[in-house]
Design a protein around this motif. Structure first.
Motif, mmCIF file in Angstrom:
data_model
loop_
_atom_site.group_PDB
_atom_site.id
_atom_site.type_symbol
_atom_site.label_atom_id
_atom_site.label_comp_id
_atom_site.label_asym_id
_atom_site.label_seq_id
_atom_site.Cartn_x
_atom_site.Cartn_y
_atom_site.Cartn_z
ATOM 1 N N ILE A 1 -116.909 7.215 63.859
ATOM 2 C CA ILE A 1 -115.949 7.560 64.904
ATOM 3 C C ILE A 1 -115.443 6.289 65.558
ATOM 4 N N SER A 2 -114.140 6.212 65.738
ATOM 5 C CA SER A 2 -113.578 5.082 66.473
ATOM 6 C C SER A 2 -112.472 5.595 67.386
ATOM 7 N N ILE A 3 -112.295 4.899 68.497
ATOM 8 C CA ILE A 3 -111.262 5.248 69.459
ATOM 9 C C ILE A 3 -110.244 4.118 69.473
ATOM 10 N N LYS A 4 -108.997 4.477 69.212
ATOM 11 C CA LYS A 4 -107.914 3.501 69.222
ATOM 12 C C LYS A 4 -106.760 4.081 70.019
ATOM 13 N N CYS B 1 -105.952 7.937 70.333
ATOM 14 C CA CYS B 1 -106.506 8.781 69.271
ATOM 15 C C CYS B 1 -108.004 8.554 69.092
ATOM 16 N N VAL B 2 -108.680 9.618 68.707
ATOM 17 C CA VAL B 2 -110.075 9.537 68.285
ATOM 18 C C VAL B 2 -110.064 9.746 66.780
ATOM 19 N N TRP B 3 -110.493 8.735 66.030
ATOM 20 C CA TRP B 3 -110.512 8.808 64.568
ATOM 21 C C TRP B 3 -111.894 9.262 64.122
ATOM 22 N N LEU B 4 -111.925 10.356 63.375
ATOM 23 C CA LEU B 4 -113.159 10.906 62.813
ATOM 24 C C LEU B 4 -113.085 10.719 61.309
ATOM 25 N N LYS C 1 -106.018 12.650 71.186
ATOM 26 C CA LYS C 1 -105.705 13.338 69.934
ATOM 27 C C LYS C 1 -106.801 13.069 68.900
ATOM 28 N N LEU C 2 -107.226 14.114 68.195
ATOM 29 C CA LEU C 2 -108.254 13.979 67.161
ATOM 30 C C LEU C 2 -107.582 13.832 65.812
ATOM 31 N N VAL C 3 -107.929 12.782 65.093
ATOM 32 C CA VAL C 3 -107.402 12.534 63.744
ATOM 33 C C VAL C 3 -108.585 12.504 62.793
ATOM 34 N N VAL C 4 -108.554 13.379 61.783
ATOM 35 C CA VAL C 4 -109.628 13.437 60.781
ATOM 36 C C VAL C 4 -109.128 12.730 59.533
ATOM 37 N N ARG C 5 -109.945 11.812 59.028
ATOM 38 C CA ARG C 5 -109.563 11.006 57.877
ATOM 39 C C ARG C 5 -110.700 10.990 56.867
ATOM 40 N N ILE C 6 -110.361 10.958 55.597
ATOM 41 C CA ILE C 6 -111.369 10.850 54.543
ATOM 42 C C ILE C 6 -111.605 9.378 54.261
ATOM 43 N N GLY C 7 -112.879 8.997 54.200
ATOM 44 C CA GLY C 7 -113.143 7.583 53.969
ATOM 45 C C GLY C 7 -114.491 7.265 53.508
#
Length: 78
Positions: A36-39, A42-45, A72-78
């Protein structure tokens, strides 16, 4: 009964409560530890696979409400 010292030593004070709640949500329901990171606003999950990302994207309104996210929640595959 736990002492105040024990409670404070177990709590990560550098991590926002939103991130802690989101991490506990993912570990509790899906049994994985997310990145999880906050930028900015946005909150990147970041999740390990597409199936999990799709499931979390469908649950976005529930996650925002349950974890108290203000960004805002952003879900990303990584």
């Amino acid at each position: 009964m736990d002492s105040l010292k024990d409670l404070l030593s177990a709590k990560n004070l550098d991590e926002p409560t939103e991130v802690t709640a989101l991490r506990e949500y993912c570990q509790g329901l899906f049994n994985f530890t997310p990145k999880i990171s906050i930028k900015n606003d946005c909150v990147w999950l970041i999740v390990p696979n597409g199936i999990l990302a799709t499931e979390l994207r469908m649950r976005t309104p529930e996650i925002i409400k349950r974890c108290g996210l203000t960004k805002k929640l952003v879900v990303r595959i990584g």
